[in-house]
Design an enzyme around this catalytic site. Structure first.
Site, PDB file in Angstrom:
ATOM      1  N   GLU A 179      45.431  34.486  10.270  1.00  0.00           N
ATOM      2  CA  GLU A 179      46.126  35.070   9.118  1.00  0.00           C
ATOM      3  C   GLU A 179      46.185  36.594   9.307  1.00  0.00           C
ATOM      4  O   GLU A 179      45.237  37.197   9.849  1.00  0.00           O
ATOM      5  CB  GLU A 179      45.334  34.752   7.853  1.00  0.00           C
ATOM      6  CG  GLU A 179      45.817  35.406   6.578  1.00  0.00           C
ATOM      7  CD  GLU A 179      44.831  35.209   5.403  1.00  0.00           C
ATOM      8  OE1 GLU A 179      43.610  35.106   5.655  1.00  0.00           O
ATOM      9  OE2 GLU A 179      45.308  35.155   4.250  1.00  0.00           O
ATOM     10  N   ASN A 189      52.281  36.327   2.099  1.00  0.00           N
ATOM     11  CA  ASN A 189      51.335  36.169   3.209  1.00  0.00           C
ATOM     12  C   ASN A 189      51.842  34.954   3.976  1.00  0.00           C
ATOM     13  O   ASN A 189      51.879  33.849   3.398  1.00  0.00           O
ATOM     14  CB  ASN A 189      49.930  35.930   2.627  1.00  0.00           C
ATOM     15  CG  ASN A 189      48.848  35.901   3.671  1.00  0.00           C
ATOM     16  OD1 ASN A 189      49.106  35.684   4.850  1.00  0.00           O
ATOM     17  ND2 ASN A 189      47.616  36.123   3.230  1.00  0.00           N
ATOM     18  N   LYS A 205      52.165  31.437   1.960  1.00  0.00           N
ATOM     19  CA  LYS A 205      50.890  30.996   1.386  1.00  0.00           C
ATOM     20  C   LYS A 205      51.037  30.577  -0.078  1.00  0.00           C
ATOM     21  O   LYS A 205      51.622  31.290  -0.890  1.00  0.00           O
ATOM     22  CB  LYS A 205      49.861  32.128   1.498  1.00  0.00           C
ATOM     23  CG  LYS A 205      48.416  31.761   1.160  1.00  0.00           C
ATOM     24  CD  LYS A 205      47.505  32.924   1.515  1.00  0.00           C
ATOM     25  CE  LYS A 205      46.053  32.637   1.203  1.00  0.00           C
ATOM     26  NZ  LYS A 205      45.182  33.790   1.626  1.00  0.00           N
ATOM     27  N   GLU A 217      44.390  40.027  -3.095  1.00  0.00           N
ATOM     28  CA  GLU A 217      45.547  39.289  -2.569  1.00  0.00           C
ATOM     29  C   GLU A 217      46.551  38.975  -3.665  1.00  0.00           C
ATOM     30  O   GLU A 217      47.754  38.937  -3.414  1.00  0.00           O
ATOM     31  CB  GLU A 217      45.084  37.992  -1.900  1.00  0.00           C
ATOM     32  CG  GLU A 217      44.423  38.193  -0.548  1.00  0.00           C
ATOM     33  CD  GLU A 217      44.368  36.904   0.241  1.00  0.00           C
ATOM     34  OE1 GLU A 217      43.245  36.469   0.559  1.00  0.00           O
ATOM     35  OE2 GLU A 217      45.414  36.316   0.524  1.00  0.00           O
ATOM     36  N   CYS A 256      44.408  30.185   5.139  1.00  0.00           N
ATOM     37  CA  CYS A 256      43.130  30.593   4.584  1.00  0.00           C
ATOM     38  C   CYS A 256      42.688  29.825   3.350  1.00  0.00           C
ATOM     39  O   CYS A 256      42.217  28.715   3.453  1.00  0.00           O
ATOM     40  CB  CYS A 256      43.144  32.099   4.343  1.00  0.00           C
ATOM     41  SG  CYS A 256      41.491  32.753   4.338  1.00  0.00           S
ATOM     42  N   ASN A 262      41.203  34.818   7.097  1.00  0.00           N
ATOM     43  CA  ASN A 262      40.383  36.022   7.021  1.00  0.00           C
ATOM     44  C   ASN A 262      39.418  35.758   5.876  1.00  0.00           C
ATOM     45  O   ASN A 262      39.849  35.767   4.714  1.00  0.00           O
ATOM     46  CB  ASN A 262      41.204  37.269   6.669  1.00  0.00           C
ATOM     47  CG  ASN A 262      42.072  37.815   7.788  1.00  0.00           C
ATOM     48  OD1 ASN A 262      42.155  39.013   7.968  1.00  0.00           O
ATOM     49  ND2 ASN A 262      42.749  36.952   8.521  1.00  0.00           N
TER      50      ASN A 262
HETATM   51  N1  ING Z   1      40.225  34.484   1.982  1.00  0.00           N
HETATM   52  C1  ING Z   1      39.150  33.754   1.501  1.00  0.00           C
HETATM   53  C2  ING Z   1      39.185  32.255   1.767  1.00  0.00           C
HETATM   54  O1  ING Z   1      39.623  31.447   0.956  1.00  0.00           O
HETATM   55  C3  ING Z   1      37.457  33.538  -0.128  1.00  0.00           C
HETATM   56  C4  ING Z   1      38.854  34.024   0.064  1.00  0.00           C
HETATM   57  C5  ING Z   1      36.421  34.194   0.539  1.00  0.00           C
HETATM   58  C6  ING Z   1      37.217  32.443  -0.872  1.00  0.00           C
HETATM   59  C7  ING Z   1      35.108  33.712   0.398  1.00  0.00           C
HETATM   60  C8  ING Z   1      35.909  31.946  -1.039  1.00  0.00           C
HETATM   61  C9  ING Z   1      34.859  32.575  -0.395  1.00  0.00           C
HETATM   62  O2  ING Z   1      38.695  31.912   2.833  1.00  0.00           O
HETATM   63  C10 ING Z   1      41.560  34.285   1.994  1.00  0.00           C
HETATM   64  N2  ING Z   1      42.264  35.210   2.673  1.00  0.00           N
HETATM   65  O3  ING Z   1      42.114  33.349   1.419  1.00  0.00           O
END
Ligand code: ING
Length: 312
Positions: free
Chosen positions: A47, A111, A128, A147, A173, A198
């Site tokens: 991503e 995204n 996304k 985001e 993601c 990410n």
């Molecule tokens: N990032 C993260 C993901 O879903 C996140 C957001 C981080 C959710 C940590 C839960 C815990 O992997 C993205 N870019 O969606």
């Protein structure tokens, strides 16, 4: 004769804010050359693979973030990647931020991931669906995850495309955490889902989850693969990027749910697997024969409700 698709999960280490797109594209091409050495036919990049994860900063004037977005694909910065991939007859999936200006002059920020066939033709661009994080500046955070400020959620949902002699789907993601993502593609017969991510290790809303990030990452992709009889390729941008430690652990998951290959580092690393697409039928044609066993007539809540409705 089995249908074997040799896939390379091209994990990236950190992209710092001062790294030029040219320097990043060079890294992508190094991974592409490694893929060629391993007979890889499809390379999957993470991503937002062209820039640092810029939603970690909140800019009051969102147009100051415009430079993090692409306005076309390919473009001058990425053309060398497209040219080299075509020369090598290797397809790829590339994640990036896309800024589009509609006919009415409105600007739309998504995204996205673009899938490119081995002949260099663009198969599709996925936008996304599930946008995590927050819309407004949160001063108490050690870093933002804005985001929902920088990207609109797609209303196009999840497609599956005939490419690479298979049925290929895409998600990005946070999409991988929602079973609906896999099922909508599963209901289109998907045999391989490509997913860049990410994922900051520190989860601000509940730091107790930090230690579980690797477990949750594997859990959701292994279960999604198994429950839909599909391969899943999860590719990270990992390591410490602008002071934020992000999960690596890129992996290739079989329709059985088994992890067949996984990254060992948090840097640029190509993870390769020969994926037998006919393994999908072992699950789609037995346990998860959807047409025979699913009961959509009792699943109504899944599409009629967004949140929880508690019993009386
Ligand atoms: N990032 C993260 C993901 O879903 C996140 C957001 C981080 C959710 C940590 C839960 C815990 O992997 C993205 N870019 O969606």
């Amino acid at each position: 004769m089995s249908r074997i698709l040799t896939v390379g999960a091209a994990q990236l280490g950190p992209i710092q804010r001062n790294h030029s797109r040219a320097s990043v594209v060079e890294r992508l091409i190094v991974l592409l050359h490694q893929a060629a050495d391993h007979g890889v036919q499809l390379v999957v990049y993470p991503e937002l693979a062209l820039t640092t994860f810029f939603p970690r900063w909140y800019l009051d004037d969102i147009t100051e973030a415009d430079h993090w977005y692409e306005t076309s694909m390919p473009n001058a910065a990425t053309q060398p990647l497209f040219d080299e991939a075509k020369r090598l007859a290797i397809g790829f999936c590339l994640g990036y931020a896309l800024l589009e200006t509609a006919a009415d002059g409105t600007r739309h920020r998504h995204n996205v991931q673009t899938l490119v066939e081995r002949d260099g033709s663009i198969v599709a661009t996925y936008r996304k669906v599930h946008i995590p994080g927050h819309e407004h500046y949160e001063p108490d955070r050690p870093f933002q995850h804005a985001e929902r400020y920088y990207f609109e959620p797609s209303s196009e949902g999840f497609g599956v495309w005939r490419a690479f002699g298979s049925l290929i789907g895409m998600m990005i993601c946070n999409d991988r955490r929602w079973p609906e993502s896999y099922r909508v593609m599963g209901l289109q017969g998907v045999e391989m889902i490509l997913c860049g991510y990410n994922t900051p290790i520190h989860y601000v809303p509940d730091p107790g989850q930090d230690i579980l990030q690797g477990f949750h990452n594997a859990l959701v992709m292994q279960s999604g693969a198994y429950q839909n009889g599909t391969w899943v390729v999860g590719v990270a941008k990992g390591g410490v990027e602008e002071g934020v430690d992000s999960l690596a652990q890129s992996m290739i998951v079989a329709p059985s749910g088994q992890i067949v290959a996984q990254a060992l580092t948090t840097d640029d690393e190509l993870v390769v697997a020969r994926c037998d697409l006919d393994w999908c039928a072992k699950y789609k044609g037995t346990l998860f024969d959807f047409d025979r066993y699913r009961r959509p007539e009792v699943y109504g809540r899944i599409t009629s409700q967004r949140g929880v409705e508690l019993p009386g």
